[in-house]
Design a protein around this motif. Structure first.
Motif, PDB file in Angstrom:
ATOM      1  N   VAL A 214       0.851  -1.314  -0.144  1.00 26.81           N
ATOM      2  CA  VAL A 214       0.092   0.040   0.023  1.00 26.81           C
ATOM      3  C   VAL A 214       0.915   1.245  -0.137  1.00 26.81           C
ATOM      4  O   VAL A 214       0.491   2.264  -0.857  1.00 26.81           O
ATOM      5  N   ILE A 215       1.906   1.370   0.764  1.00 27.92           N
ATOM      6  CA  ILE A 215       2.749   2.300   0.915  1.00 27.92           C
ATOM      7  C   ILE A 215       3.419   2.749  -0.546  1.00 27.92           C
ATOM      8  O   ILE A 215       3.521   3.837  -0.968  1.00 27.92           O
ATOM      9  N   THR A 216       3.761   1.512  -1.198  1.00 23.46           N
ATOM     10  CA  THR A 216       4.517   1.594  -2.553  1.00 23.46           C
ATOM     11  C   THR A 216       3.670   2.151  -3.565  1.00 23.46           C
ATOM     12  O   THR A 216       3.725   3.188  -4.495  1.00 23.46           O
ATOM     13  N   MET A 217       2.133   1.934  -3.262  1.00 21.41           N
ATOM     14  CA  MET A 217       1.142   2.247  -4.344  1.00 21.41           C
ATOM     15  C   MET A 217       1.053   3.915  -4.216  1.00 21.41           C
ATOM     16  O   MET A 217       0.838   4.702  -5.113  1.00 21.41           O
ATOM     17  N   PHE A 218       0.950   4.253  -2.815  1.00 22.72           N
ATOM     18  CA  PHE A 218       0.758   5.560  -2.407  1.00 22.72           C
ATOM     19  C   PHE A 218       1.859   6.466  -3.008  1.00 22.72           C
ATOM     20  O   PHE A 218       1.734   7.351  -3.520  1.00 22.72           O
ATOM     21  N   ALA A 219       3.033   5.691  -3.057  1.00 22.24           N
ATOM     22  CA  ALA A 219       4.322   6.476  -3.479  1.00 22.24           C
ATOM     23  C   ALA A 219       4.069   6.821  -4.968  1.00 22.24           C
ATOM     24  O   ALA A 219       4.122   7.954  -5.425  1.00 22.24           O
ATOM     25  N   PHE A 220       3.640   5.832  -5.720  1.00 17.61           N
ATOM     26  CA  PHE A 220       3.456   6.052  -7.016  1.00 17.61           C
ATOM     27  C   PHE A 220       2.129   7.202  -7.456  1.00 17.61           C
ATOM     28  O   PHE A 220       2.127   7.795  -8.378  1.00 17.61           O
ATOM     29  N   TYR A 221       1.016   7.051  -6.466  1.00 17.00           N
ATOM     30  CA  TYR A 221      -0.098   7.929  -6.695  1.00 17.00           C
ATOM     31  C   TYR A 221       0.926   9.566  -6.474  1.00 17.00           C
ATOM     32  O   TYR A 221       0.413  10.056  -7.232  1.00 17.00           O
TER      33      TYR A 221
END
Lengths: 213, 150
Positions: free
Chosen positions: B19-26
């Motif tokens: 989730v943290i990685t996805m948020f970084a790409f967002y």
């Protein structure tokens, strides 16, 4: 400074609440001896100040503070703490006097400087009336990017941001050159695993290999 | 016999890291429209890897994201950023003049979007690589946080 009290009563309460937490956290950090607790409290300090930046509408700054201050520097300090002892030695009373005087002088100078600061959100302040106003007026037509911070950082001040990226790269390079790349411990660990490892390495490898369930 | 004291920590971290990685790409790709950008996204990606290292041990993190990769990533990031500038020069403009990337008249914004996307990608790679290099340099000296430190 003054507009903080002109505005909505709720906003004033939020400001006072957040700044009070910041103050209490700062005092707690200064009085503590356990380095682990100090690192955690400094993370909390960054998080609360990020919340306060949101309250004064500096969203990008808040985001950076939350990511770098609360996230990154906390874990780097944690890693640095692991290299030293766990508690700070208490200083003798006499040696605390010098830092106290420095802090008081700096604080007095800062408070003296805030008297001359323009009010929060003052439209005629240099930051809002000068080049900032120009950016707000022309950024959309020249770049077509809604968030004005991004074209200011990337387009109008692209050289600055290139310099910042180089600074971050140089910081990483300097730390790596001073402390090594950190691979030696890994190589040692793998070598130990190759042998019939002792208890601690077996436990660590069990922990790292208990992968997707 | 189970000697793993941190099973809750590990399970929660395993759920949170994607989730943290996805948020970084967002944050990375939404930087044009809201707060955020390459710097914040790079730090968030670094924090995701560091969280993995703190919970599962630095050697496990070094196997997943090798130090040689992080320091190359930092250099490649700076090169991407500088490369966008040279790309604009090759197209006949000034250094980092995004308007020149596709020879657009003023008022068209394709070059601005691509240029800023490019430099943000460079910042993302540079910052996350440099941050992870710094973390590995510190954390590589002590294998992991011992139980009595918690």
């Amino acid at each position: 400074m003054h507009s903080m009290f002109n505005g909505d009563f709720g906003i004033v309460l939020v400001n006072i609440f957040l700044l009070a937490i910041l103050f209490a956290t700062g005092v707690a950090i200064a009085r503590m001896r356990s380095l682990f607790a100090i690192v955690m409290l400094s993370g909390i300090y960054s998080l609360v100040s990020a919340a306060w930046y949101v309250a004064v509408d500096a969203v990008d700054v808040a985001f950076t503070e939350a990511a770098v201050g609360a996230g990154m520097s906390t874990v780097v300090l944690l890693g640095a703490m692991l290299l030293t002892s766990r508690t700070a030695k208490p200083e003798k009373l006499f040696f605390r006097l010098g830092p106290l005087l420095v802090c008081l002088a700096t604080g007095a100078a800062l408070i003296y400087a805030t008297v001359d600061l323009p009010a929060l959100g003052d439209a005629s302040s240099p930051a809002n009336a000068g080049v900032g106003l120009t950016y707000l007026q022309v950024a959309w037509f020249e770049t077509g990017i809604p968030n004005v911070v991004t074209p200011v950082l990337g387009s109008y001040r692209g050289f600055d941001t290139l310099g910042e990226t180089c600074v971050v790269f140089t910081a990483g390079l300097a730390v790596a050159l001073l402390l090594g790349f950190g691979e030696r411990s890994l190589a040692e660990r793998i070598r130990n695993e190759g042998r019939s490892g002792d208890h601690s390495t077996r436990k660590a490898s069990a922990a790292s290999d208990e992968d997707p369930s | 016999m189970n000697t793993d004291h941190h099973v809750i920590l590990r399970v929660i971290a395993k759920m949170l890291i994607p989730v943290i990685t996805m948020f970084a790409f967002y944050v990375q790709f939404h930087g044009d429209f809201g707060p955020g950008g390459g710097f914040q996204a790079g730090v968030i990606i670094a924090v995701a890897v560091i969280l993995y290292a703190l919970v599962f041990g630095v050697p496990a993190a070094m196997r997943a994201v090798p130090p040689v990769f992080t320091r190359s990533l930092a250099a490649v990031g700076v090169m991407i950023y500088a490369g966008v500038g040279f790309w604009a020069m090759l197209q006949g403009g000034h250094y980092l003049e995004y308007q020149a990337l596709f020879h657009e008249p003023p008022g068209e914004h394709h070059g601005q979007h691509i240029g800023i996307l490019g430099i943000e990608l460079g910042v993302l790679c540079g910052v996350s690589g440099a941050m992870l290099t710094i973390f590995y340099a510190f954390a590589g000296r002590v294998a992991e946080i011992r139980d009595e430190d918690w």
